[in-house]
Motif scaffolding. Structure first.
Motif, PDB file in Angstrom:
ATOM      1  N   VAL A   1     -14.559   9.328  20.411  1.00 13.00           N
ATOM      2  CA  VAL A   1     -15.335  10.349  21.090  1.00 13.00           C
ATOM      3  C   VAL A   1     -15.494   9.471  22.485  1.00 13.00           C
ATOM      4  O   VAL A   1     -15.795   8.342  22.547  1.00 13.00           O
ATOM      5  N   LEU A   2     -15.775  10.277  23.543  1.00 11.79           N
ATOM      6  CA  LEU A   2     -15.931   9.805  24.855  1.00 11.79           C
ATOM      7  C   LEU A   2     -17.215  10.513  25.409  1.00 11.79           C
ATOM      8  O   LEU A   2     -17.355  11.517  25.173  1.00 11.79           O
ATOM      9  N   TYR A   3     -18.096   9.411  26.003  1.00  9.06           N
ATOM     10  CA  TYR A   3     -19.491   9.922  26.373  1.00  9.06           C
ATOM     11  C   TYR A   3     -19.889   8.984  27.665  1.00  9.06           C
ATOM     12  O   TYR A   3     -19.203   8.047  27.760  1.00  9.06           O
ATOM     13  N   PHE A   4     -20.890   9.227  28.166  1.00  6.47           N
ATOM     14  CA  PHE A   4     -21.476   8.548  29.568  1.00  6.47           C
ATOM     15  C   PHE A   4     -22.870   8.984  29.811  1.00  6.47           C
ATOM     16  O   PHE A   4     -23.474  10.192  29.599  1.00  6.47           O
TER      17      PHE A   4
ATOM     18  N   MET B   1     -16.288   5.398  22.834  1.00  7.67           N
ATOM     19  CA  MET B   1     -15.937   4.822  24.126  1.00  7.67           C
ATOM     20  C   MET B   1     -17.109   5.290  25.258  1.00  7.67           C
ATOM     21  O   MET B   1     -16.833   6.448  25.393  1.00  7.67           O
ATOM     22  N   ARG B   2     -18.038   4.496  25.587  1.00 11.24           N
ATOM     23  CA  ARG B   2     -18.923   4.801  26.689  1.00 11.24           C
ATOM     24  C   ARG B   2     -18.426   4.643  27.995  1.00 11.24           C
ATOM     25  O   ARG B   2     -18.105   3.499  28.252  1.00 11.24           O
ATOM     26  N   LEU B   3     -17.929   5.686  28.843  1.00  8.96           N
ATOM     27  CA  LEU B   3     -17.543   5.436  30.170  1.00  8.96           C
ATOM     28  C   LEU B   3     -18.707   5.165  31.049  1.00  8.96           C
ATOM     29  O   LEU B   3     -19.765   5.414  31.173  1.00  8.96           O
ATOM     30  N   ARG B   4     -18.409   4.043  31.719  1.00 10.67           N
ATOM     31  CA  ARG B   4     -19.309   3.619  32.869  1.00 10.67           C
ATOM     32  C   ARG B   4     -19.069   3.887  34.358  1.00 10.67           C
ATOM     33  O   ARG B   4     -20.020   3.481  35.049  1.00 10.67           O
ATOM     34  N   ALA B   5     -17.836   4.274  34.517  1.00 12.35           N
ATOM     35  CA  ALA B   5     -17.474   4.452  36.054  1.00 12.35           C
ATOM     36  C   ALA B   5     -16.362   5.185  36.011  1.00 12.35           C
ATOM     37  O   ALA B   5     -15.554   5.579  35.293  1.00 12.35           O
TER      38      ALA B   5
ATOM     39  N   ASP C   1      -7.982  15.231  51.252  1.00 12.76           N
ATOM     40  CA  ASP C   1      -7.647  14.269  49.915  1.00 12.76           C
ATOM     41  C   ASP C   1      -8.538  13.078  50.131  1.00 12.76           C
ATOM     42  O   ASP C   1      -8.619  12.101  50.776  1.00 12.76           O
ATOM     43  N   THR C   2      -9.790  13.213  49.113  1.00 16.75           N
ATOM     44  CA  THR C   2     -10.868  11.983  48.914  1.00 16.75           C
ATOM     45  C   THR C   2     -11.013  11.925  47.434  1.00 16.75           C
ATOM     46  O   THR C   2     -10.886  12.627  46.725  1.00 16.75           O
ATOM     47  N   LYS C   3     -11.254  10.539  47.192  1.00 20.94           N
ATOM     48  CA  LYS C   3     -11.514  10.112  45.582  1.00 20.94           C
ATOM     49  C   LYS C   3     -12.648   9.057  45.924  1.00 20.94           C
ATOM     50  O   LYS C   3     -12.401   8.128  46.523  1.00 20.94           O
ATOM     51  N   HIS C   4     -13.726   9.363  45.285  1.00 22.72           N
ATOM     52  CA  HIS C   4     -14.814   8.343  45.158  1.00 22.72           C
ATOM     53  C   HIS C   4     -15.244   7.628  43.975  1.00 22.72           C
ATOM     54  O   HIS C   4     -15.081   8.091  42.836  1.00 22.72           O
ATOM     55  N   VAL C   5     -15.465   6.378  43.932  1.00 28.82           N
ATOM     56  CA  VAL C   5     -16.295   5.729  42.990  1.00 28.82           C
ATOM     57  C   VAL C   5     -17.568   6.445  42.517  1.00 28.82           C
ATOM     58  O   VAL C   5     -18.484   6.505  43.280  1.00 28.82           O
ATOM     59  N   MET C   6     -17.573   6.290  41.074  1.00 25.12           N
ATOM     60  CA  MET C   6     -19.109   6.833  40.724  1.00 25.12           C
ATOM     61  C   MET C   6     -19.451   5.960  39.367  1.00 25.12           C
ATOM     62  O   MET C   6     -18.229   5.402  38.563  1.00 25.12           O
ATOM     63  N   LEU C   7     -20.676   5.655  39.421  1.00 27.47           N
ATOM     64  CA  LEU C   7     -21.208   4.544  38.330  1.00 27.47           C
ATOM     65  C   LEU C   7     -21.971   5.691  37.521  1.00 27.47           C
ATOM     66  O   LEU C   7     -22.759   6.323  37.782  1.00 27.47           O
ATOM     67  N   PHE C   8     -21.994   5.373  36.010  1.00 26.17           N
ATOM     68  CA  PHE C   8     -22.660   6.241  35.042  1.00 26.17           C
ATOM     69  C   PHE C   8     -23.846   5.216  34.458  1.00 26.17           C
ATOM     70  O   PHE C   8     -23.229   4.877  33.300  1.00 26.17           O
ATOM     71  N   PRO C   9     -24.831   5.018  34.914  1.00 26.30           N
ATOM     72  CA  PRO C   9     -26.020   4.580  33.990  1.00 26.30           C
ATOM     73  C   PRO C   9     -26.506   5.029  32.959  1.00 26.30           C
ATOM     74  O   PRO C   9     -26.616   6.314  32.786  1.00 26.30           O
TER      75      PRO C   9
END
Length: 612
Positions: free
Chosen positions: A501-504, A528-532, A346-354
């Motif tokens: 709409v969601l995008y990244f 909404m632009r997802l950034r993380a 069970d792992t969950k990692h942080v991601m950033l979306f430039p």
């Protein structure tokens, strides 16, 4: 035939042969248009194999500043006989075909609904130059010169670019200027110019800079305080550590000793590189690696160690087409799930979306802070389209007074004073424990770590309650991260709407244009632009406030859609998948067409109801 007429708004595509020296000539053309104050968004489409294979360079000229691929080609510069038929087929009706007419081409190979411009480039070059390599290289400059007249680009702009590039190398300067005018003079003497496509001076570039995402991310690592980089070469990420090395050679050298203040290691493989980064992170260094999807697969076990032992690590993933070797020189957003849950268990990692080079710079620096603050791996999820293609973006900004956020690091004085230290104990209610750097104190604090289970004081334990405490604390830490990561950006529609709409990431430039086009046609969407990831609560609220939310992404399996359903617990019935995954960057036309087609049945039903 009605030819395309446009000023400062067209797409030109160059079809060349890899290794012919065309890349610098094509970039010269793009930079010249920008020097005339007109925004340009170029994309280099190249093969993953040897010299002699087809390569393309697509430049979108757009005074409005749209930086995404539009879709369609208004003018094709066809310099590769191998791809002639497919290149000619791409041109929009009424568009233009520019080609080397030295050798005759049968009439059947042309189209009647486009305008053809033939110039004997090889003959011109052969007459002017005797050395074979010169003939090839300067032929590229000759066609740029011809295009400058056909499209009304000022010669002085090119001359200034040459003067900057070849300062102190007068022989090269003179020869390039000569080649430019060979092309210009031929057009002036033999053809009618300018064409229907034209470049007119404007003032729309402003103070924007022109750079690529990989260089920007590397500079962000410098400013973010990275002192260790370990990597193994893999397309399209290799230029991140290469740029980091270049910047460090300039900015990270001790002025007194002349010695480098960083450690940069090209490891023997991906396993070694991530191992070095994890080790450096454990010892208190700010460390990063750069890789792509196949590298993530190989690094997974070490990533799991960093997650469970809670070691700061930054991983810049420049995504490409997969799976397996896939399409190494094509772009996708297809590593979301593999990074979000990298490693077994069970792992969950942080991601950033430039979204662009500016955010590559900003997010790379922020990732190093977040890694220390959260004591965990942080993924910066860029891709080939952002990473390897140059973009106009706002200038980078950095506050020299800014302090690095090292997170919860206990000092020797605090340990000596008897402060309670439980390496894996939550004492502040945010799931983040305190740590000590190895060797902080001779008898207290941490010296070693491992990936086995433990109690809050780091003592080996396989007791169920200890394991559950640790796993739930890690989950709580992940929820804390949702408030620390870059927050989503909301763009409200001009009128109230139940559509969203969601995008990244790299879908952003095309999405911005698509939203404008849809609004102009009467279709309003809140965006909404997802950034993380993890997602803040605002994402769940956004979906709940709309009846239908399009999720735009560049992969086959709707990976962002899956994360939204699994992690934000949104209603999947509200989500509509918009998927693009042929390896080319998504276009505004693709997004617009999909949304219009999806809404068409509802629009028709509403009109019928109104008529009744």
């Amino acid at each position: 035939m009605k030819r395309i007429e446009a000023v400062n708004d067209f797409v030109i595509k160059f079809a060349n042969v890899n290794g012919s020296g065309s890349a610098s000539a094509n970039e010269l053309f793009a930079k010249a248009v920008m020097r005339m104050g007109v925004p340009v968004s170029p994309r280099n489409i190249f093969p993953s194999n040897i010299q002699g294979m087809p390569t393309w360079y697509e430049a979108r000229v757009c005074e409005k500043g749209y930086g995404g691929r539009r879709g369609g080609v208004d003018m094709m510069v066809a310099m590769n006989p191998q791809t002639w038929d497919s290149d000619v087929a791409e041109i929009q009706s009424g568009g233009y075909l520019f080609y080397d007419s030295t050798r005759p081409i049968p009439e059947s190979r042309f189209r009647k609904d486009i305008e053809v411009i033939g110039i004997p480039l090889t003959d011109i070059s052969n007459a002017a130059y005797s050395e074979p390599r010169q003939r090839q290289l300067f032929k590229n400059i000759i066609y740029v010169g011809a295009l400058s007249v056909l499209l009304d680009v000022e010669a002085e702009v090119f001359e200034k670019l040459f003067a900057e590039q070849y300062r102190g190398k007068e022989m090269l300067l003179d020869s390039n200027v000569r080649a430019l005018y060979l092309g210009r003079d031929y057009v002036k003497q033999n053809l009618s110019a300018p064409l229907g496509l034209r470049v007119r001076r404007a003032d729309k570039v402003g103070n924007q800079i022109f750079t690529d995402g990989n260089s920007a991310a590397a500079l962000g690592c410098v400013y973010g305080g990275a002192t260790v980089a370990a990597w193994y070469p893999i397309t399209p990420s290799s230029s991140v550590p290469e740029a980091f090395q270049k910047f460090c050679d300039k900015y990270r050298v001790d002025e007194h000793t002349g010695r480098s203040n960083v450690a940069i290691v090209q490891a023997e493989d991906e396993l070694a590189s991530i191992g070095m980064v994890v080790g450096a992170g454990w010892n208190g260094a700010r460390a990063f690696t750069a890789t792509s999807g196949p590298g993530i697969s190989l690094m997974s076990e070490f990533i799991g160690l960093a997650y469970f032992a809670e070691i700061p690590v930054t991983i810049i993933n420049v995504q490409r087409g997969g799976p397996s070797t896939g399409m190494p020189t094509r772009t996708q957003q297809s590593d979301l799930l593999s990074c979000a849950y990298a490693s077994h268990g069970d792992t969950k990692h942080v991601m950033l979306f430039p979204e662009d080079p500016y955010e590559c710079f900003e997010h790379a620096a922020a990732a190093l802070d977040l890694a220390d603050r959260l004591q965990t791996p942080i993924f910066v999820m860029t891709d080939l389209d952002i990473g390897m293609n140059q973009r106009l973006c706002k200038p980078f900004v950095w506050d020299d007074a800014q302090d690095y956020d090292r997170g919860k690091v206990m000092t020797a004085e605090e340990l000596e004073a008897g402060k309670d230290f439980g390496r894996y104990k939550d004492v502040d209610g945010d799931g983040i424990p305190w740590r000590t750097l190895p060797g902080t104190h001779p008898t207290k604090g941490s010296f070693f770590t491992r990936g086995t289970t433990r109690d809050p004081y780091a003592r080996y334990s396989e007791r169920g309650p200890d394991y559950i405490y640790n796993m739930e604390r890690l989950l709580h830490k992940f929820k804390t991260a949702a408030d620390l990561v870059p927050q989503p950006v909301l763009r409200k529609a001009p009128r109230p709407t139940r559509l969203g709409v969601l995008y990244f990431g790299s879908t952003s430039p095309a999405m911005q244009e698509a939203l404008d086009v849809l609004t102009a046609s009467g279709i309003d969407l809140d965006a909404m632009r997802l950034r993380a990831f993890p997602f803040p609560a605002s994402v769940e609220r956004f979906v709940a406030e709309h009846d239908k939310v399009f999720v735009v992404e560049q992969n086959r399996d709707a990976q962002m859609h899956s994360l939204l359903v699994n992690e934000a617990l949104v209603d999947p019935a509200r989500l509509v998948k918009v998927l693009h995954y042929d390896g080319t960057p998504i276009t505004a036309r693709f997004i617009t067409r999909f949304i219009e087609d999806n809404l068409q049945p509802a629009s028709s039903a509403a009109k019928q109801q109104e008529a009744a």
